[in-house]
Design a protein around this motif. Structure first.
Motif, PDB file in Angstrom:
ATOM      1  N   TYR A  85       6.793 -16.832  11.915  1.00 30.91           N
ATOM      2  CA  TYR A  85       7.388 -15.890  10.955  1.00 30.91           C
ATOM      3  C   TYR A  85       6.890 -16.092   9.526  1.00 30.91           C
ATOM      4  CZ  TYR A  85      10.487 -14.665  14.736  1.00 30.91           C
ATOM      5  OH  TYR A  85      10.969 -14.258  15.952  1.00 30.91           O
ATOM      6  N   ARG A  86       5.962 -17.005   9.305  1.00 26.50           N
ATOM      7  CA  ARG A  86       5.404 -17.230   7.964  1.00 26.50           C
ATOM      8  C   ARG A  86       4.617 -15.997   7.523  1.00 26.50           C
ATOM      9  NH1 ARG A  86       0.550 -18.694   5.665  1.00 26.50           N
ATOM     10  NH2 ARG A  86      -0.459 -18.699   7.705  1.00 26.50           N
ATOM     11  N   ILE A  87       4.886 -15.534   6.316  1.00 26.08           N
ATOM     12  CA  ILE A  87       4.147 -14.403   5.768  1.00 26.08           C
ATOM     13  C   ILE A  87       2.968 -14.959   4.996  1.00 26.08           C
ATOM     14  CG2 ILE A  87       4.221 -12.468   4.173  1.00 26.08           C
ATOM     15  CD1 ILE A  87       7.085 -11.984   5.064  1.00 26.08           C
ATOM     16  N   ALA A  88       1.759 -14.610   5.455  1.00 23.38           N
ATOM     17  CA  ALA A  88       0.537 -15.151   4.878  1.00 23.38           C
ATOM     18  C   ALA A  88       0.028 -14.316   3.705  1.00 23.38           C
ATOM     19  CB  ALA A  88      -0.546 -15.254   5.948  1.00 23.38           C
ATOM     20  N   ALA A  89       0.340 -13.013   3.697  1.00 28.90           N
ATOM     21  CA  ALA A  89      -0.131 -12.139   2.615  1.00 28.90           C
ATOM     22  C   ALA A  89       0.720 -10.877   2.574  1.00 28.90           C
ATOM     23  CB  ALA A  89      -1.593 -11.760   2.818  1.00 28.90           C
ATOM     24  N   VAL A  90       0.829 -10.313   1.384  1.00 27.22           N
ATOM     25  CA  VAL A  90       1.519  -9.040   1.162  1.00 27.22           C
ATOM     26  C   VAL A  90       0.599  -8.196   0.304  1.00 27.22           C
ATOM     27  CG1 VAL A  90       3.506  -7.948   0.073  1.00 27.22           C
ATOM     28  CG2 VAL A  90       3.808 -10.069   1.335  1.00 27.22           C
ATOM     29  N   TYR A  91       0.454  -6.908   0.662  1.00 25.52           N
ATOM     30  CA  TYR A  91      -0.411  -6.040  -0.128  1.00 25.52           C
ATOM     31  C   TYR A  91       0.091  -4.603  -0.049  1.00 25.52           C
ATOM     32  CZ  TYR A  91      -2.501  -5.497   4.527  1.00 25.52           C
ATOM     33  OH  TYR A  91      -2.691  -5.284   5.869  1.00 25.52           O
ATOM     34  N   ARG A  92      -0.224  -3.835  -1.076  1.00 31.22           N
ATOM     35  CA  ARG A  92       0.261  -2.458  -1.179  1.00 31.22           C
ATOM     36  C   ARG A  92      -0.431  -1.543  -0.165  1.00 31.22           C
ATOM     37  NH1 ARG A  92       0.652  -4.361  -6.468  1.00 31.22           N
ATOM     38  NH2 ARG A  92       2.625  -3.807  -7.459  1.00 31.22           N
ATOM     39  N   MET A  93       0.225  -0.450   0.149  1.00 28.99           N
ATOM     40  CA  MET A  93      -0.365   0.569   1.022  1.00 28.99           C
ATOM     41  C   MET A  93      -1.654   1.071   0.368  1.00 28.99           C
ATOM     42  SD  MET A  93       1.690   0.713   3.541  1.00 28.99           S
ATOM     43  CE  MET A  93       1.602   2.217   4.453  1.00 28.99           C
ATOM     44  N   GLY A  94      -2.678   1.274   1.169  1.00 26.22           N
ATOM     45  CA  GLY A  94      -3.955   1.752   0.648  1.00 26.22           C
ATOM     46  C   GLY A  94      -4.906   0.638   0.249  1.00 26.22           C
ATOM     47  N   GLU A  95      -4.395  -0.583   0.073  1.00 33.10           N
ATOM     48  CA  GLU A  95      -5.262  -1.710  -0.248  1.00 33.10           C
ATOM     49  C   GLU A  95      -5.864  -2.272   1.038  1.00 33.10           C
ATOM     50  OE1 GLU A  95      -2.945  -4.588  -2.386  1.00 33.10           O
ATOM     51  OE2 GLU A  95      -3.039  -3.454  -4.253  1.00 33.10           O
ATOM     52  N   THR A  96      -7.000  -2.927   0.900  1.00 33.69           N
ATOM     53  CA  THR A  96      -7.659  -3.550   2.040  1.00 33.69           C
ATOM     54  C   THR A  96      -6.883  -4.793   2.461  1.00 33.69           C
ATOM     55  OG1 THR A  96      -9.780  -2.778   1.205  1.00 33.69           O
ATOM     56  CG2 THR A  96      -9.842  -4.523   2.849  1.00 33.69           C
ATOM     57  N   GLN A  97      -6.793  -4.993   3.762  1.00 30.06           N
ATOM     58  CA  GLN A  97      -6.101  -6.171   4.278  1.00 30.06           C
ATOM     59  C   GLN A  97      -6.833  -7.432   3.838  1.00 30.06           C
ATOM     60  OE1 GLN A  97      -5.300  -6.120   8.470  1.00 30.06           O
ATOM     61  NE2 GLN A  97      -5.154  -8.327   8.572  1.00 30.06           N
TER      62      GLN A  97
END
Length: 96
Positions: A76-88
């Motif tokens: 369940y660790r979140i490794a990254a968060v990014y906005r919609m439309g941004e590259t993963q």
């Protein structure tokens, strides 16, 4: 309790968010041209990996904006968060 970092509001408790499924699933260009089987695959077939997985989330009790998160499905660790439309973003360190 999971702490999710909204790209607009900062870190918040998981109870403020709702899960939206697998990220980066493109809507069919012409849904009417799909067979029932193809439409069913679009609606219901998703990856289910053990490890890092890109997901959509909405901050329903905050800014009400959708964003993507890369979460390890085993820890369940979140490794990254990014906005919609941004590259993963490229992340490592998922479950084996």
């Amino acid at each position: 309790m999971l702490l999710i970092s909204c790209p607009n509001c900062g870190p918040r408790d998981e109870t403020e968010f709702h899960y939206g499924g697998q990220a980066h699933v493109a809507y069919p260009e012409d849904p009417n041209a799909l067979t029932d089987e193809e439409w069913g695959r679009y609606l219901f077939y998703r990856e289910n990996p053990k490890g890092l997985f890109a997901e959509r989330w909405v901050h329903s009790s905050g800014c009400r904006k959708w964003f993507n998160a890369v979460r390890d499905t085993a820890t369940y660790r979140i490794a990254a968060v990014y906005r919609m439309g941004e590259t993963q973003p490229s992340v490592t360190g998922g479950a084996k």
